[in-house]
Design an enzyme around this catalytic site. Structure first.
Site, mmCIF file in Angstrom:
data_model
loop_
_atom_site.group_PDB
_atom_site.id
_atom_site.type_symbol
_atom_site.label_atom_id
_atom_site.label_comp_id
_atom_site.label_asym_id
_atom_site.label_seq_id
_atom_site.Cartn_x
_atom_site.Cartn_y
_atom_site.Cartn_z
ATOM 1 C CB SER A 5 72.486 63.534 -53.739
ATOM 2 O OG SER A 5 72.867 62.270 -54.222
ATOM 3 C CG HIS A 30 74.960 62.811 -50.130
ATOM 4 N ND1 HIS A 30 75.119 62.506 -48.799
ATOM 5 C CD2 HIS A 30 74.324 61.755 -50.685
ATOM 6 C CE1 HIS A 30 74.579 61.325 -48.552
ATOM 7 N NE2 HIS A 30 74.101 60.829 -49.691
ATOM 8 C CG ASP A 32 74.190 58.803 -52.831
ATOM 9 O OD1 ASP A 32 74.039 58.583 -51.614
ATOM 10 O OD2 ASP A 32 73.648 59.744 -53.428
ATOM 11 C CG MET A 34 74.688 53.131 -54.742
ATOM 12 S SD MET A 34 73.202 53.308 -55.750
ATOM 13 C CE MET A 34 72.638 54.913 -55.181
ATOM 14 C CG HIS A 63 74.992 57.363 -48.261
ATOM 15 N ND1 HIS A 63 73.734 57.570 -48.791
ATOM 16 C CD2 HIS A 63 74.878 56.251 -47.472
ATOM 17 C CE1 HIS A 63 72.901 56.642 -48.355
ATOM 18 N NE2 HIS A 63 73.568 55.827 -47.559
ATOM 19 C CG MET A 65 73.782 53.249 -49.910
ATOM 20 S SD MET A 65 72.794 54.203 -51.069
ATOM 21 C CE MET A 65 74.001 55.441 -51.492
ATOM 22 C CG MET A 134 69.057 55.757 -45.765
ATOM 23 S SD MET A 134 69.883 56.984 -46.788
ATOM 24 C CE MET A 134 68.890 56.937 -48.287
ATOM 25 N N GLY A 139 69.284 53.381 -52.848
ATOM 26 C CA GLY A 139 69.582 52.761 -54.135
ATOM 27 C C GLY A 139 69.306 53.657 -55.328
ATOM 28 C CG PHE A 140 66.967 53.311 -57.472
ATOM 29 C CD1 PHE A 140 67.574 53.030 -58.692
ATOM 30 C CD2 PHE A 140 66.634 52.248 -56.631
ATOM 31 C CE1 PHE A 140 67.831 51.723 -59.072
ATOM 32 C CE2 PHE A 140 66.885 50.932 -57.002
ATOM 33 C CZ PHE A 140 67.491 50.662 -58.236
ATOM 34 N N GLY A 141 67.802 57.722 -56.803
ATOM 35 C CA GLY A 141 67.326 59.084 -56.579
ATOM 36 C C GLY A 141 65.877 59.182 -57.032
ATOM 37 N N GLY A 142 65.240 60.299 -56.718
ATOM 38 C CA GLY A 142 63.908 60.580 -57.238
ATOM 39 C C GLY A 142 62.770 59.780 -56.631
ATOM 40 C CG ASP A 172 70.359 60.498 -48.726
ATOM 41 O OD1 ASP A 172 69.833 61.044 -49.713
ATOM 42 O OD2 ASP A 172 71.303 59.680 -48.810
ATOM 43 N N GLY A 173 66.882 61.522 -49.032
ATOM 44 C CA GLY A 173 65.882 60.832 -49.846
ATOM 45 C C GLY A 173 64.571 61.589 -49.934
ATOM 46 N N GLY A 174 64.209 62.015 -51.136
ATOM 47 C CA GLY A 174 62.933 62.700 -51.337
ATOM 48 C C GLY A 174 62.850 64.058 -50.660
ATOM 49 N N GLY A 194 68.913 65.444 -54.055
ATOM 50 C CA GLY A 194 69.392 65.081 -55.385
ATOM 51 C C GLY A 194 68.521 65.702 -56.451
HETATM 52 C C1 DX5 Z 1 69.561 57.212 -52.448
HETATM 53 C C2 DX5 Z 1 70.727 58.106 -52.189
HETATM 54 C C3 DX5 Z 1 70.379 59.539 -52.162
HETATM 55 C C4 DX5 Z 1 69.781 60.056 -53.446
HETATM 56 C C5 DX5 Z 1 68.795 61.127 -53.062
HETATM 57 O O1 DX5 Z 1 69.937 55.907 -52.205
HETATM 58 O O2 DX5 Z 1 71.319 57.797 -50.940
HETATM 59 O O3 DX5 Z 1 71.477 60.333 -51.752
HETATM 60 O O4 DX5 Z 1 70.709 60.610 -54.329
HETATM 61 O O5 DX5 Z 1 68.122 61.552 -54.183
HETATM 62 P P1 DX5 Z 1 66.743 62.339 -54.079
HETATM 63 O O6 DX5 Z 1 66.996 63.594 -53.329
HETATM 64 O O7 DX5 Z 1 66.384 62.572 -55.515
HETATM 65 O O8 DX5 Z 1 65.762 61.441 -53.382
HETATM 66 ZN ZN ZN Z 2 72.835 59.201 -50.111
#
Ligand code: DX5
Ligand code: ZN
Length: 213
Positions: A5, A30, A32, A34, A63, A65, A134, A139-142, A172-174, A194
């Site tokens: 990502s 990927h 994102d 937003m 993706h 959002m 999801m 909305g956020f990475g990490g 997608d996510g974590g 990500g």
């Molecule tokens: C979150 C995004 C993800 C994000 C994943 O809203 O859709 O694609 O970048 O990041 P990680 O892998 O760090 O959770």
């Molecule tokens: Zn995503």
């Protein structure tokens, strides 16, 4: 497959990170998008992504959002994207939207928030090329992986098999090597990562490890 990502890349030097992606075993990149309305954050839009598309050799997995995701169909198509993912929660006329994405030559994906059950896709699953689950609130990475997603992957695999759908399952996510193993074992096809990739000492090594799960 693995779809790193871009959201976790170094925005101060995207070219360097994109060169790493090109060299790596990544299958897709990927992206994102937003709007600060559907999710409480803003990432990047078509003007920046034009350059990303030029520098990246891997197919783009977009993706969205955003509210009214179909307003972006032409912009996503113009990037040459392989996949266009729209949120189930953002589109009232999902069947029409999916048909339009497919007509425009892209793979059509529907994304589910953590609180949306897999059964909501029962009447559309046969038309989908991909379902993006999801495993964090978008909305956020990490963020921390929501473990219930593993169960959702199993349910979705069952729905796909029952319906004869050819849809891929993406999560997608974590996602990291540990949570990715649980997802791969449960039947997911594509892992988005990500932070696990871009904050690693060896991003290419993590991509290879995720791909081998
Ligand atoms: C979150 C995004 C993800 C994000 C994943 O809203 O859709 O694609 O970048 O990041 P990680 O892998 O760090 O959770
Ligand atoms: Zn995503």
């Amino acid at each position: 497959m693995v779809s790193p990502s871009l959201l976790s890349a170094n925005f101060g030097n995207l070219q360097e990170d994109l060169e790493m992606i090109n060299r790596s075993d990544a299958d897709w990149l990927h992206i994102d998008i937003m709007d600060g309305v559907f999710v409480p954050n803003i990432s990047f839009g078509p003007p920046v992504l034009q350059y990303v598309a030029k520098l990246c050799d891997k197919p783009l997995d977009v993706h969205l959002m955003v509210v009214n995701p179909m307003n972006y169909l032409d912009a996503v198509k113009a990037l040459g994207a392989r996949v266009m993912n729209i949120h189930y929660e953002a589109e009232t006329h999902l069947h029409r939207a999916i048909m339009k994405i497919k007509e425009s030559g892209m793979m059509a994906g529907v994304t589910l928030n953590p609180s949306t059950p897999v059964c909501m896709l029962k009447d559309i699953i046969a038309d989908l090329d991909l379902v993006l689950l999801m495993s964090v609130n978008p909305g956020f990475g990490g963020q921390k992986f929501i473990h219930h997603t593993v169960e959702k992957v199993r349910e979705l695999r069952e729905l796909i098999e029952k319906s004869g759908s050819k849809a891929l399952i993406e999560v997608d996510g974590g996602v990291n090597v540990e949570t990715g193993k649980l997802l791969a074992d449960a039947g997911s096809d594509v892992l988005v990562a990500g932070n696990a990739v871009f904050k690693a000492e060896s991003p290419e090594g993590v991509i290879t490890a995720l791909r081998a799960l």
